[in-house]
Motif scaffolding. Structure first.
Motif, short mmCIF file in Angstrom:
data_model
loop_
_atom_site.label_atom_id
_atom_site.label_comp_id
_atom_site.label_asym_id
_atom_site.label_seq_id
_atom_site.Cartn_x
_atom_site.Cartn_y
_atom_site.Cartn_z
N ILE A 108 0.81 -1.23 0.00
CA ILE A 108 0.00 0.00 0.00
C ILE A 108 0.84 1.27 0.00
N LYS A 109 2.13 1.14 -0.22
CA LYS A 109 3.01 2.32 -0.18
C LYS A 109 2.55 3.46 -1.08
N GLY A 110 2.02 3.18 -2.23
CA GLY A 110 1.56 4.24 -3.12
C GLY A 110 0.15 4.71 -2.85
N LEU A 111 -0.50 4.10 -1.86
CA LEU A 111 -1.91 4.42 -1.58
C LEU A 111 -2.08 5.30 -0.35
N VAL A 112 -1.06 5.37 0.49
CA VAL A 112 -1.15 6.14 1.73
C VAL A 112 0.08 7.03 1.87
N ALA A 113 -0.06 8.08 2.65
CA ALA A 113 1.05 9.00 2.90
C ALA A 113 2.05 8.35 3.84
N ASP A 114 3.31 8.45 3.48
CA ASP A 114 4.37 7.92 4.33
C ASP A 114 4.88 9.06 5.19
N ASP A 115 4.42 9.07 6.43
CA ASP A 115 4.83 10.13 7.34
C ASP A 115 5.94 9.66 8.29
#
Length: 122
Positions: A108-115
């Protein structure tokens, strides 16, 4: 995302019964909130395949969190000069749960913001 699908997946992973929701629903809800708050676009704009990946990731996060909490209950804690230190063993259960969670998060790396929080294990 459908919380009931996530609960079903979580129960399959943990072998808990859905009827014992009160034992785990807070952990599932926390994982759901964690992912929901990081969506890059409104949930309605994701494809069914993307939603399935997100639901799976939420279930895996909840499974990891539950495993850590469950194992913490089983550990012995020692008092050392007024502080508590847990006896640590490199638990294969935690490693397996972390590996499952990592695989789901990679999807899901491209589906959610990596904060810098979601993709890090503590």
């Amino acid at each position: 995302m459908d919380i009931e699908k996530i609960v079903t997946l979580f129960c399959r992973l943990t072998t808990l019964l859905e009827s014992s929701r009160e034992q785990f629903i807070d952990i599932v809800n926390n994982a759901y909130t964690c992912v929901s708050q990081r969506l890059l676009k409104p949930a309605a704009q994701y494809t069914q395949e993307e939603i399935a990946k997100l639901e799976y990731a939420v279930g895996c996060i909840a499974f990891y969190d539950y495993t850590v909490v469950d194992l913490a209950r089983e550990r012995r804690y020692l008092s050392k000069t007024g502080s508590f230190v847990a006896e640590s063993e490199n638990s294969p259960r935690i490693k397996a749960a972390a590996l499952l969670k990592k695989g789901a998060l990679d999807e899901i790396k491209g589906l959610v913001a990596d904060d810098g929080f979601l993709f890090v294990n503590v």
